[in-house]
Design an enzyme around this catalytic site. Structure first.
Site, PDB file in Angstrom:
ATOM      1  N   ARG A 197       0.835  -1.205   0.000  1.00 50.64           N
ATOM      2  CA  ARG A 197       0.000   0.000   0.000  1.00 50.64           C
ATOM      3  C   ARG A 197       0.862   1.245   0.000  1.00 50.64           C
ATOM      4  NH1 ARG A 197      -2.453   1.210   4.631  1.00 50.64           N
ATOM      5  NH2 ARG A 197      -3.909   2.644   3.675  1.00 50.64           N
ATOM      6  N   LYS A 210       3.978  -7.380  11.938  1.00 47.54           N
ATOM      7  CA  LYS A 210       3.240  -7.627  10.703  1.00 47.54           C
ATOM      8  C   LYS A 210       3.508  -9.036  10.171  1.00 47.54           C
ATOM      9  CE  LYS A 210       2.256  -5.542   6.232  1.00 47.54           C
ATOM     10  NZ  LYS A 210       1.971  -4.253   5.614  1.00 47.54           N
ATOM     11  N   ARG A 269      -0.770   4.121  13.294  1.00 53.51           N
ATOM     12  CA  ARG A 269       0.098   3.279  14.124  1.00 53.51           C
ATOM     13  C   ARG A 269      -0.312   3.436  15.586  1.00 53.51           C
ATOM     14  NH1 ARG A 269       4.003   6.616  16.446  1.00 53.51           N
ATOM     15  NH2 ARG A 269       4.073   8.654  15.440  1.00 53.51           N
TER      16      ARG A 269
HETATM   17  C1  BTN Z   1       0.844  -4.004   2.255  1.00 53.22           C
HETATM   18  O1  BTN Z   1       1.061  -4.520   3.350  1.00 53.22           O
HETATM   19  O2  BTN Z   1       1.092  -2.803   2.054  1.00 53.22           O
HETATM   20  C2  BTN Z   1       0.247  -4.846   1.165  1.00 53.22           C
HETATM   21  C3  BTN Z   1       1.188  -5.925   0.713  1.00 53.22           C
HETATM   22  C4  BTN Z   1       0.606  -6.765  -0.394  1.00 53.22           C
HETATM   23  C5  BTN Z   1       1.623  -7.725  -0.973  1.00 53.22           C
HETATM   24  C6  BTN Z   1       1.015  -8.679  -1.961  1.00 53.22           C
HETATM   25  S1  BTN Z   1       2.145  -9.949  -2.446  1.00 53.22           S
HETATM   26  C7  BTN Z   1       1.069 -10.457  -3.721  1.00 53.22           C
HETATM   27  C8  BTN Z   1       0.511  -9.183  -4.332  1.00 53.22           C
HETATM   28  N1  BTN Z   1       1.422  -8.686  -5.342  1.00 53.22           N
HETATM   29  C9  BTN Z   1       1.971  -7.510  -4.984  1.00 53.22           C
HETATM   30  O3  BTN Z   1       2.805  -6.878  -5.650  1.00 53.22           O
HETATM   31  N2  BTN Z   1       1.474  -7.117  -3.809  1.00 53.22           N
HETATM   32  C10 BTN Z   1       0.531  -8.072  -3.265  1.00 53.22           C
END
Ligand code: BTN
Length: 260
Positions: free
Chosen positions: A59, A118, A251
């Site tokens: 994100r 996380k 947070r």
């Molecule tokens: C976050 O925590 O900000 C979201 C992370 C999301 C990661 C997943 S891995 C599979 C899919 N492909 C990506 O490039 N991102 C999501």
């Protein structure tokens, strides 16, 4: 590792006609790939796993780092037409957490946490399917990254959690096997009924509930759960604030420190 492609397909295809499962050795990002396909007019339901991602995205424009075998990185793409989108990533978080372990908590808006660290992240994106009729809905890409084995903490203020802390024999394939069907069921439930049916389930795992929080937009206060639209309710000096923006990060503030 044996991927459960067939077993997942058998469970999901009856609910999602045209569904396919693809396990690829390497991609830039499973979300990027499905967004590319949707823009090119390929809007069929698919669960796409990358054993290695070279440009995983999180994100707020962040990178998502993962190592082959140590992470599960996949996206589910499907034509999608909910009445509203607010709360979708929370509903996905509920489904994934419930499928994996009772101790997994949810940190608004879309992180899975274990003991304040996380464990997994969710990135929901949407595209208007090229060639689709106006009003036909959109194509949703729900990307999920889960740390399966411990990961190096470099650059992170808190070391990440891993699924093996809860489930020592876990591997990416076994995690996918548990998650796929509940994820599809949750997406279909959300499409029909919105976030409301997930609200109590979210509350049961809410990592921020009654905690002091600081938001990236400068808001500080105490988190009071989420509304029936998935908005984070924050009690601030100026009253109750309902936070919906996906651009905001939040947070928890350690007890005794001043929220800035
Ligand atoms: C976050 O925590 O900000 C979201 C992370 C999301 C990661 C997943 S891995 C599979 C899919 N492909 C990506 O490039 N991102 C999501």
């Amino acid at each position: 590792m044996r991927w459960p492609a067939e077993a997942v397909w058998e469970r999901v295809a009856p609910r999602l006609p045209g569904f396919t499962v693809e396990i690829l050795p390497e991609l830039d990002s499973t979300n990027t790939e499905l967004m590319r396909r949707a823009r090119a007019g390929r809007a069929e339901p698919v669960l796409l796993v990358a054993q290695r991602q070279t440009a995983g995205r999180g994100r707020l424009g962040r990178a998502w780092a993962s190592a082959p075998g140590d992470s599960l990185t996949f996206s589910l793409g499907l034509p999608y037409a909910p009445a509203g989108w607010s709360g979708l990533s929370l509903a996905v978080g509920v489904a994934v957490a419930e499928a994996l372990h009772p101790r997994i908590a949810l940190k608004w808006p879309n992180d899975l946490w274990l003991d304040g660290r996380k464990l997994a992240g969710i990135l929901v994106e949407t595209a208007s399917a090229a060639g689709a009729a106006p009003g036909a809905g959109r194509y949703a890409v729900v990307g999920i990254g889960i740390n399966i084995a411990p990961r190096p903490a470099e650059g992170l203020s808190t070391p990440p959690a891993s699924l093996r802390e809860l489930w020592p024999e876990a591997d990416a394939a076994a995690a996918l096997d548990r998650i796929a069907l509940p994820l599809v069921q949750a997406l279909q439930g959300f499409e029909q009924h919105g976030f409301a049916p997930f609200q109590a389930r979210y509350a049961a795992r809410d990592a921020l509930r009654e905690r002091a929080v600081a938001l990236s937009d400068g808001t500080a206060g105490t988190a009071h759960g989420v509304g029936d639209d998935g908005a984070l309710l924050v009690h601030t000096a100026a009253g109750m604030k309902s936070v919906t923006s996906s651009e905001v990060s939040v947070r928890p503030v350690p007890p005794g420190s001043v929220a800035d």
